[in-house]
Enzyme design. Sequence first.
Site, short mmCIF file in Angstrom:
data_model
loop_
_atom_site.label_atom_id
_atom_site.label_comp_id
_atom_site.label_asym_id
_atom_site.label_seq_id
_atom_site.Cartn_x
_atom_site.Cartn_y
_atom_site.Cartn_z
N GLU A 160 10.01 0.94 10.59
CA GLU A 160 10.99 2.03 10.39
C GLU A 160 10.23 3.31 10.68
O GLU A 160 9.43 3.75 9.85
CB GLU A 160 11.48 2.08 8.94
CG GLU A 160 12.07 0.80 8.42
CD GLU A 160 13.56 0.73 8.68
OE1 GLU A 160 14.10 1.64 9.34
OE2 GLU A 160 14.18 -0.23 8.23
N LYS A 211 0.84 -1.20 0.00
CA LYS A 211 0.00 0.00 0.00
C LYS A 211 0.88 1.25 0.00
O LYS A 211 1.57 1.53 0.97
CB LYS A 211 -0.90 0.05 1.23
CG LYS A 211 -1.95 1.15 1.10
CD LYS A 211 -2.60 1.55 2.41
CE LYS A 211 -1.86 2.63 3.13
NZ LYS A 211 -1.76 3.91 2.39
N GLU A 224 9.90 15.81 15.82
CA GLU A 224 10.40 15.79 14.46
C GLU A 224 9.61 16.80 13.62
O GLU A 224 8.41 16.92 13.78
CB GLU A 224 10.16 14.37 13.94
CG GLU A 224 10.56 14.14 12.51
CD GLU A 224 10.18 12.73 12.05
OE1 GLU A 224 9.10 12.24 12.41
OE2 GLU A 224 10.99 12.13 11.32
N CYS A 233 13.81 10.67 6.32
CA CYS A 233 13.68 10.05 7.63
C CYS A 233 14.93 10.23 8.49
O CYS A 233 14.83 10.39 9.69
CB CYS A 233 13.35 8.57 7.49
SG CYS A 233 14.10 7.83 6.06
#
Length: 417
Positions: free
Chosen positions: A194, A118, A325, A228
């Site tokens: 992750e 997906k 973040e 990331c």
Amino acid sequence: LFLIVCMFVFSRLADLMEQHQEELATIESIDSGAVYTLALKTHIGMSVQTFRYFAGWCDKIQGCTIPINQARPNRNLTFTKKEPIGVCAIVIPWNYPLMMLAWKTAACLAAGNTVVLKPAQVTPLTALKFAELTALAKFPKGVVNILPGSGSLVGQRLSDHPDVRKLGFTGSTEIGKQIMKSCAVSNVKKVSLELGGKSPLIIFNDCDLDKAVRMGMSSVFFNKGENCIAAGRLFIEESIHDTFVERVVNEIKKMKIGDPLDRSTDHGPQNHKAHLDKLVEYCEKGVKERANLVFGGKQVNRPGFFFEPTVFTDVQDHMYIAIEESFGPIMIISKFSNGLRANATEYGLASGVFTRDISKALYVSEKLQAGTVFINTYNKTDVAAPFGGFKQSGFGKDLGQEALNEYLKIKCVTVEY
Ligand code: NAD
Ligand code: MN
């Protein structure tokens, strides 16, 4: 024979992706806002390399024989076999749409599984083009399945599904936790996560300053901060702090912001509107908590989701922008003289150190709680090097030999004869 066919189909897919690299890069640039030159080199280039690399693993997945400690050791044979898991699901984010697909799908398929992937709802296009290329490469029907849709519907259904035995996820820590719970409750799926990061980059005063400025820039502004492993916090040693900040600001002023398809653009628009709004809010919080906004901090005054490359200094550990973040082009700088707080974060994806002192570099790299440490460089990921986080950045590796184990189960066979 079957393994040789696998390698061949894999290599053919990598070739087809390479033949279509301009088209894929154009689609990726339009869909994600990545500047075309970067999309071609990194988003698509590394995806091609990933399939080439894992093509080589198809026929090298093997177990071992193990001496076991029994009364009559000569009458036993114990060996392991690595078996595919079966149906694997993969759910990925929008920052590197094709590359995230490649990192997980290549390892999953090389290990002998089938996949239902997906893509992120806002960036499904290269995944659909990829599906077309797998058909051209003659992957057997049903092996690669691309299933676009929303996270709450399609993503949730995949984590809940009783026939899926493994779920590989890249995305936020918040959704990762939810997925892990669903995987547990449904059928104890194997899961790898992750997740987010707030990666520290430590710059000591004995570094090569030119390189530290150059890599410091790319550690934050690469792919407009939608990266990331983006350095979420820079710790700069006191004696070089002001020079570093001044030089970074000068470099930012030279950056060309504009149409991502224009080959001379350095900095494209953010991925989607909601993300842009989040960045505006993020910077407002930084200002409110009295971090020093040195540059940027606002949406760019032009059509599109453009956000100014931004620099904050004097950031204290307790501030929102030191903890959360941003996933955007926002450099968060803290000065240090002695004592480091690089591990004062719940994340542990990546980290970086700049110093010419090899002992110091290795000492710090030993202490850093992160799955990746870059010394005198940054963003240097490679298809052969395992990638993945510690702490709330998740567990499990993409890339390298280690990635295969995420998509295999180990069977141990013991014979007495
Ligand atoms: P997200 O977690 O909201 O979404 C990621 C994916 O999960 C999307 O495909 C989404 O549709 C799906 N999803 C959402 N809800 C779901 C549910 N309930 N069940 C199953 N799937 C669901 O993340 P995002 O906001 O799209 O992406 C940004 C985040 O991803 C950042 O926090 C960033 O750190 C992280 N990220 C991490 C890495 C890494 O390698 N560690 C790489 C890229 C992005
Ligand atoms: Mn989200």
